[in-house]
Motif scaffolding. Structure first.
Motif, PDB file in Angstrom:
ATOM      1  N   ALA A  74       4.518  -1.203  -1.055  1.00  0.00           N
ATOM      2  CA  ALA A  74       3.122  -0.756  -1.013  1.00  0.00           C
ATOM      3  C   ALA A  74       2.503  -0.617  -2.391  1.00  0.00           C
ATOM      4  O   ALA A  74       1.294  -0.399  -2.500  1.00  0.00           O
ATOM      5  CB  ALA A  74       3.023   0.566  -0.263  1.00  0.00           C
ATOM      6  N   GLU A  75       3.316  -0.732  -3.442  1.00  0.00           N
ATOM      7  CA  GLU A  75       2.744  -0.721  -4.787  1.00  0.00           C
ATOM      8  C   GLU A  75       1.795  -1.901  -4.997  1.00  0.00           C
ATOM      9  O   GLU A  75       0.917  -1.857  -5.855  1.00  0.00           O
ATOM     10  CB  GLU A  75       3.866  -0.743  -5.828  1.00  0.00           C
ATOM     11  N   GLU A  76       1.946  -2.921  -4.172  1.00  0.00           N
ATOM     12  CA  GLU A  76       1.039  -4.072  -4.213  1.00  0.00           C
ATOM     13  C   GLU A  76      -0.131  -3.893  -3.260  1.00  0.00           C
ATOM     14  O   GLU A  76      -0.978  -4.782  -3.140  1.00  0.00           O
ATOM     15  CB  GLU A  76       1.810  -5.345  -3.859  1.00  0.00           C
ATOM     16  N   GLY A  77      -0.192  -2.762  -2.571  1.00  0.00           N
ATOM     17  CA  GLY A  77      -1.258  -2.480  -1.619  1.00  0.00           C
ATOM     18  C   GLY A  77      -0.688  -2.143  -0.258  1.00  0.00           C
ATOM     19  O   GLY A  77       0.283  -2.751   0.188  1.00  0.00           O
ATOM     20  N   GLN A  78      -1.299  -1.151   0.405  1.00  0.00           N
ATOM     21  CA  GLN A  78      -0.829  -0.748   1.731  1.00  0.00           C
ATOM     22  C   GLN A  78      -1.384  -1.635   2.831  1.00  0.00           C
ATOM     23  O   GLN A  78      -0.682  -1.962   3.792  1.00  0.00           O
ATOM     24  CB  GLN A  78      -1.205   0.709   1.999  1.00  0.00           C
ATOM     25  N   ARG A  79      -2.623  -2.003   2.722  1.00  0.00           N
ATOM     26  CA  ARG A  79      -3.223  -2.831   3.774  1.00  0.00           C
ATOM     27  C   ARG A  79      -2.580  -4.216   3.762  1.00  0.00           C
ATOM     28  O   ARG A  79      -2.474  -4.854   2.727  1.00  0.00           O
ATOM     29  CB  ARG A  79      -4.727  -2.944   3.581  1.00  0.00           C
TER      30      ARG A  79
END
Length: 492
Positions: free
Chosen positions: A471-476
């Motif tokens: 998720a460090e690259e984004g949660q969505r």
């Protein structure tokens, strides 16, 4: 216990407090002063430039902590105002001493009636603490609403007012804090259900209570730490081969659901299982081989074909995409009667809840329900499960004689002796396939020699931590398969 940080109910925390006071001679007002000092220190660390605080105090000891914090701020030259909630005539004991001290030192105190919320500074919630068990009454709903709509930073003393410290359930409304400082015993409700939405960062202080105090209150609940759990995995010998690392059989993949079985199998492989097989519909074998060539995918149309796969397996992971057809029921029946360790997930749990397949109890079990599946297994609703997740996971464990993982925000893992909490993970995990990956992770660790509770605890933490890294690259848009390379990296 496997957990490294003990968690307590409100009653257990009060028992710790009373033991410190009556058996170790630490005055209650001394504990209150220590709590205020710790909370004030954290307040200054997070908001070092603040020049004003407003402390909302109830009539109990939580309010006493607030009065002493206001007194410390006042002595430091910070503008401090106390807003008293409830009937001040009901304040007694140590809390009354704290109120009188603050007022004698010039801390202004007012009522909420007619009070105008400040436009700057830090708000401190010292209203209800751990004593709340029912609906909010009197001025409290209006005060909490005013705090939350102020857009000012907030610190909660012990627990945000409005949250049940035993369950993490918001009883009506609750203060949305940026920081919660809790004392003596870490409250178990802080890390599950709705509470993490309200606590902000959580800091703990034991208030210098002697270690022997904690020995007096037997708790069976703890918070898990991934680094400590990873130490359970022994290093591999130079002579290790695949036969030493466990054989997992994933049973699932009815029509249209082959992906679920594939994800469970890949997760088992990525977590170190030596051999992974998949029992699935014959029509899905080609797709599974293309997706995961390392897994031995077999089409199963008869008991004889399935019996050969069962014989070679150390652990069965039953349920990912299994469906509810006659084929599905037969595979579940044969799995439960095999005498092998069985992890039940997804459709296997639904069939168990319906009672269409009985469990002989011939081998150890792990069950991994989400709240909806847990509700079906208990004959209740998801809302009831979520209202007290600890009670639900313990009832599931007792009823089904299994190690149970109740998934969700603050996943709970229970066996007969302990209830453990994993607060790894994030909202990006709200996507299909996450549970299939988890079942493969736990099944793999179980097959490698961990006990059921060890595999469930480590697997749940590992799964959540992998999602946190991803998720460090984004949660969505976070996908279940995004966890697979992170699992391997975390295991080392």
């Amino acid at each position: 216990m496997l957990g490294t940080e003990a968690l307590y109910t409100a009653a257990q925390t009060r028992a710790l407090d009373q033991c410190a006071i009556h058996e170790h001679g630490i005055a209650g007002v001394t504990l209150m002063a220590r709590a205020a000092a710790v909370a004030f220190r954290y307040l200054l660390e997070l908001w070092p430039a603040t020049d004003a605080i407003t402390v909302f105090c109830g009539t109990g000891n939580n309010g006493g902590d607030g009065y002493l914090l206001a007194d410390l701020a006042h002595k430091r030259g910070i503008s401090a105002t106390v807003v008293q909630l409830g009937d001040s005539g009901k304040i007694t004991g140590d809390a009354l001493m704290a109120r009188e001290q603050a007022m004698a030192n010039g801390v202004p105190v007012c009522s909420f009636d007619g009070y105008e919320m400040p436009i700057d500074g830090v708000l401190v919630d010292a209203m209800l603490g751990t004593g709340l068990a029912g609906a909010l009454r009197g001025e409290y709903p209006a005060v909490i609403s005013s705090i939350n709509s102020s857009n000012l930073p907030a610190l909660a003393i012990d627990i945000p007012s409005g949250i049940c410290s035993d369950t993490g359930k918001v009883l009506d409304d609750a203060v949305r804090a940026d920081l919660t400082v809790t004392f003596i015993g870490m409250k178990r409700g802080l890390f599950t259900c709705e509470a993490p939405e309200y606590t902000g960062a959580v800091q703990f202080a034991d208030l210098e209570v002697p270690a022997s105090v904690y020995e007096s209150t037997g708790g069976n609940c703890a918070r898990l730490d991934l680094a400590a759990l990873l130490e359970q995995l022994p290093p591999r010998s130079l002579t290790t081969h695949k036969g030493h690392c466990g054989a997992v059989l994933v049973v699932g993949g009815d029509y249209g659901m082959a992906g679920a079985a594939a994800m469970a199998a890949e997760a088992a492989l990525r977590c170190g299982a030596g051999l992974v097989s998949v029992a699935t519909r014959p029509e899905h074998v080609a797709a599974l081989v293309a997706r995961a060539p390392e897994a031995m995918s077999r089409g199963v149309s008869s008991d004889e074909e399935f019996a050969l796969l069962l014989e070679a397996a150390d652990v069965l992971v039953v349920g990912p995409g299994l469906g509810d057809a006659a084929w599905s029921r037969q595979l579940l029946h044969r799995s439960l009667a095999s005498g092998k360790p069985v992890l039940l997930d997804a459709d296997a749990l639904t069939m168990r809840a319906k009672g269409v397949v009985e469990d002989s109890g011939a081998g150890p079990r792990i069950m991994t329900p989400h709240p909806g599946e847990a509700a079906r297994l208990l004959g209740t609703t998801a809302a009831v499960v979520q209202a007290d997740r600890f009670a639900a996971v313990e009832e599931l464990q007792a009823r089904y004689a299994a190690t149970v993982v109740l998934k969700g925000n603050g996943s709970l893992i229970a066996d007969r002796e302990q209830t453990l909490l994993s607060d790894y993970g994030n909202p990006g995990m709200a996507s299909g396939g996450m549970g299939d990956v988890l079942s493969g992770v736990i099944g793999s660790l179980w097959a490698q020699g961990l006990t059921a509770i060890e595999a469930a605890a480590l697997g749940t933490c590992l799964h959540g931590a992998a999602a946190d890294v991803a998720a460090e690259e984004g949660q969505r848009g976070l996908l279940a398969t995004d966890l697979l390379p992170r699992l391997r990296a975390l295991l080392g």
